[in-house]
Motif scaffolding. Structure first.
Motif, short mmCIF file in Angstrom:
data_model
loop_
_atom_site.label_atom_id
_atom_site.label_comp_id
_atom_site.label_asym_id
_atom_site.label_seq_id
_atom_site.Cartn_x
_atom_site.Cartn_y
_atom_site.Cartn_z
N SER A 188 -47.76 72.27 92.06
CA SER A 188 -48.39 73.58 91.99
C SER A 188 -48.60 73.96 93.69
N THR A 189 -48.81 75.62 94.16
CA THR A 189 -48.62 75.65 95.32
C THR A 189 -50.32 75.83 95.65
N PHE A 242 -39.19 73.55 89.30
CA PHE A 242 -39.38 74.00 90.82
C PHE A 242 -38.23 73.59 91.71
N PRO A 243 -37.84 74.90 92.28
CA PRO A 243 -36.71 74.32 93.40
C PRO A 243 -36.70 72.71 94.20
N ALA A 257 -38.00 71.11 101.52
CA ALA A 257 -39.59 71.35 102.30
C ALA A 257 -40.09 70.82 100.77
N ALA A 258 -40.25 71.18 99.84
CA ALA A 258 -40.24 70.42 98.42
C ALA A 258 -40.84 69.27 98.54
N TYR A 278 -43.33 69.11 100.78
CA TYR A 278 -45.09 69.14 100.00
C TYR A 278 -45.29 68.05 99.22
N HIS A 299 -31.49 77.89 94.34
CA HIS A 299 -31.56 77.06 96.60
C HIS A 299 -32.18 76.07 96.23
N ASN A 304 -47.16 77.57 101.25
CA ASN A 304 -46.97 75.92 101.37
C ASN A 304 -44.93 76.61 100.99
N ALA A 305 -44.40 75.30 100.55
CA ALA A 305 -42.69 75.21 100.61
C ALA A 305 -42.23 75.42 98.90
N LEU A 306 -43.38 76.10 98.07
CA LEU A 306 -43.07 76.78 97.20
C LEU A 306 -43.62 77.99 96.75
N GLY A 307 -44.40 78.49 97.63
CA GLY A 307 -44.89 79.45 98.00
C GLY A 307 -44.46 81.13 97.44
N ILE A 346 -41.21 81.11 95.61
CA ILE A 346 -41.29 80.74 93.94
C ILE A 346 -41.46 80.59 92.84
N LEU A 347 -42.72 80.09 93.31
CA LEU A 347 -43.36 79.62 91.88
C LEU A 347 -44.53 80.70 91.52
N PHE A 398 -42.18 83.12 89.52
CA PHE A 398 -42.16 82.31 87.96
C PHE A 398 -43.41 82.02 86.77
N GLN A 456 -33.79 83.99 92.09
CA GLN A 456 -33.23 82.75 92.85
C GLN A 456 -32.76 81.91 91.41
#
Lengths: 286, 260
Positions: A72-73, A116-117, A121-122, A125, A154, B2-5, B7-8, B11, B24
């Motif tokens: 999660s972000t 998630f992709p 980077a992910a 994280y 991606h 952050n890395a997923l900011g 796309i999430l 979604f 994406q």
């Protein structure tokens, strides 16, 4: 003082223990190797925790989280993390696991397991967050591959490669859900054979088995496999499991059944099927 | 970010609000479309929250019937996003939501029944705690009694209503007889929720001790709470009320204001 069950997850079949079976399991003490429960159902005291403490006197317990949201972000929920740490201290579990997924964005929690992709980077994280969880609970975490209904253009690697690298960086184990891999092979065209061949065997600490269901899509002719945990393990998934046993090795194996939960003997018979495959595989290797 | 900011959030909004999914996301799958995938996630999202509400509010569900309850939960989910990865935390605002939910206006008692059910739900999952040590209390000099601050057990809740919500709750428990009669004008109810031997128990308090407990719940000292209660209920019997609450395990501990 009562002797408590051994600490490590034994390399035999276990069952997902859900509320409809608590009483029966505690009364009959069936000969199962271990049980797994959803961690969040025991965040607190009272009947849930006290029941689990009684179960723990007879069986090794694996704590399986569905709500941490490793990808999660927002920051990891400190309350959630503390509750898991307290539960670990109370139960002394034989394993603790979470899913390779996210579940919240911009303050809204989607109480599900979302993909998630798989990017570099992910990876950095998620690795930092896995380390944060492991530090807080003082134990190695197992991270489970997901059932997914979509994928990302991606992504830089496969889910299996992501998990392998996550394990290398953080020391976390891999909880390999065979049914999830099968669902992804069918839904997304993921190469199940490559996953099994390439996952680092030494990192795989547990297998999951469950039954999916097939759902019609919103357009005529569409269909999608959904990870509903409401059916027996399908023959194709048993075959994939046998492949995993041969390539990766025998590991503690769980039968998960979370909806339309059957009578306990049905669940135990599924676990016995997994057990006999494990033993057959041992024979063929030995 | 952050890395997923990147796309999430998109979604998430596709699942929760039905917005267009982010570009994406791959568009081609062997047997289904992105729209079907999002639909599966949306069904999971709504279904999991509905099931959480059904688990927390079984009596409300029985009172309004399945179809109405589904309308209610769908409306509630639309206005109250989940804020916790633990589904047992979901549904806290239901009493207030029902009070403002036009189709439920005729069931004036329903918000308070929901409040009682939420109290029971919280009591079931509450942390463990000891109960007040009466020996320690009796060793305390009587001169300190007015300054006592009583700490409630985490599994103890009180819900006060102009409707007989405790009777309604009991009549809708598993195994309760079908031929109950509840007089909705039967007077107010001070429902007390406690956990006894791991079971959640719903009892009732008379008006005086309920008023006293509501003041105590705010952290007011025993002396001030008792004085406040006696103003409204001159015949309030503190000793009888307190010993009943203590024996029911309502209090976890005490401290003395001004003492370390």
């Amino acid at each position: 003082m009562k002797s408590s069950a051994s600490h490590a997850l034994p390399c035999v079949a276990g069952i997902g223990l859900r509320a409809p079976h608590y009483r029966e399991v505690l009364q009959q003490l069936p000969g199962i190797g271990w049980v797994e429960v959803h961690s969040e159902n025991f965040f607190g005291g009272g009947a849930p925790l006290h029941t689990l403490l009684r179960v723990r006197e007879h069986y090794p317990v694996s704590l399986h989280g569905v709500g941490m949201g490793l990808a999660s972000t927002g920051p990891l929920d400190p309350q959630h993390l503390s509750a898991l740490a307290r539960l670990c201290d109370a139960i002394n579990p034989a394993a603790v696991s979470e899913h390779l997924c996210w579940n919240s964005s911009e303050g809204t929690v989607i109480n599900d397991l979302l993909p998630f992709p798989y990017t570099q980077a992910a990876l950095s994280y998620v690795a930092a967050r896995v380390e944060q969880v492991q530090e807080k609970i003082g134990r190695r975490l197992l991270v489970e591959n997901l059932s997914s209904y979509l994928s990302f253009a991606h992504s830089e690697m496969s889910e299996g490669e992501f998990l392998a690298e996550l394990s290398r960086r953080t020391g976390c184990g891999i909880l390999f859900d065979i049914n999830n891999l099968y669902v992804n092979a069918r839904n997304l065209g993921v190469d199940a054979g490559a996953f099994i061949r390439n996952v680092p065997a030494e990192a795989v600490a547990e297998y999951h088995l469950a039954g999916y269901s097939e759902r019609a899509g919103i357009n005529e002719g569409e269909s999608c496999l959904v990870d509903t945990h409401n059916n027996p393990v399908y023959p194709e998934v048993w075959r994939l499991y046998e492949d995993a046993l041969r390539h990766i090795g025998v590991r503690p194996t769980l039968i998960e059944w979370d909806a339309d939960i059957p009578a306990l003997p049905v669940l135990l018979a599924e676990a016995a099927q997994a057990q006999s495959r494990m033993e057959r595989c041992c024979e063929c290797v030995g | 970010m952050n890395a997923l900011g990147d796309i999430l959030p998109g979604f998430s909004r596709a699942i929760v609000r039905g917005d267009e999914p982010p570009g994406q996301i791959n568009s081609a799958y062997p047997k289904h479309t992105v729209s079907t995938a999002i639909d599966v996630y949306r069904n999971n999202y709504l279904g999991n929250l509905h099931d959480a509400l059904a688990g927390a509010y079984p009596v409300v569900g029985q009172l309004v019937g399945n179809d109405f309850f589904r309308r209610l939960t769908r409306a509630y989910i639309g206005k109250n996003p989940s804020r916790s990865g633990n589904l047992h935390h979901y549904g806290e605002q239901m009493a207030a939501f029902i009070a403002a939910f036009l189709p439920a206006q005729q069931l004036a008692y329903l918000p308070d029944v929901a409040a009682l059910e939420w109290a029971c739900h919280c009591a079931y999952f509450a942390e463990d705690a000891g109960t007040l040590d009466t020996g320690k209390l009796s060793r305390l000099g009587q001169e300190h009694y007015p300054d006592l601050v009583l700490v409630l057990h985490p599994a103890c809740y009180m819900v006060r209503s102009p409707y007989p919500i405790a009777d309604i709750w009991h009549a809708h428990q598993p195994g309760a007889p079908d031929d109950f009669h509840i007089d909705l004008d039967g007077g107010p109810c001070n429902a007390l929720v406690i956990r006894n031997d791991d079971s959640v128990i719903v009892g009732e308090l008379d008006d005086a001790i309920a008023l006293w407990l509501s003041i105590i719940q705010n952290g007011t000292t025993l002396g001030d709470a008792t004085a406040g209660t006696l103003e409204k209920h001159p015949d309030f019997d503190l000793q009888a009320g307190l010993s009943r609450l203590v024996s029911q395990g309502v209090f976890a501990d005490f401290l003395v204001k001004g003492l370390p």
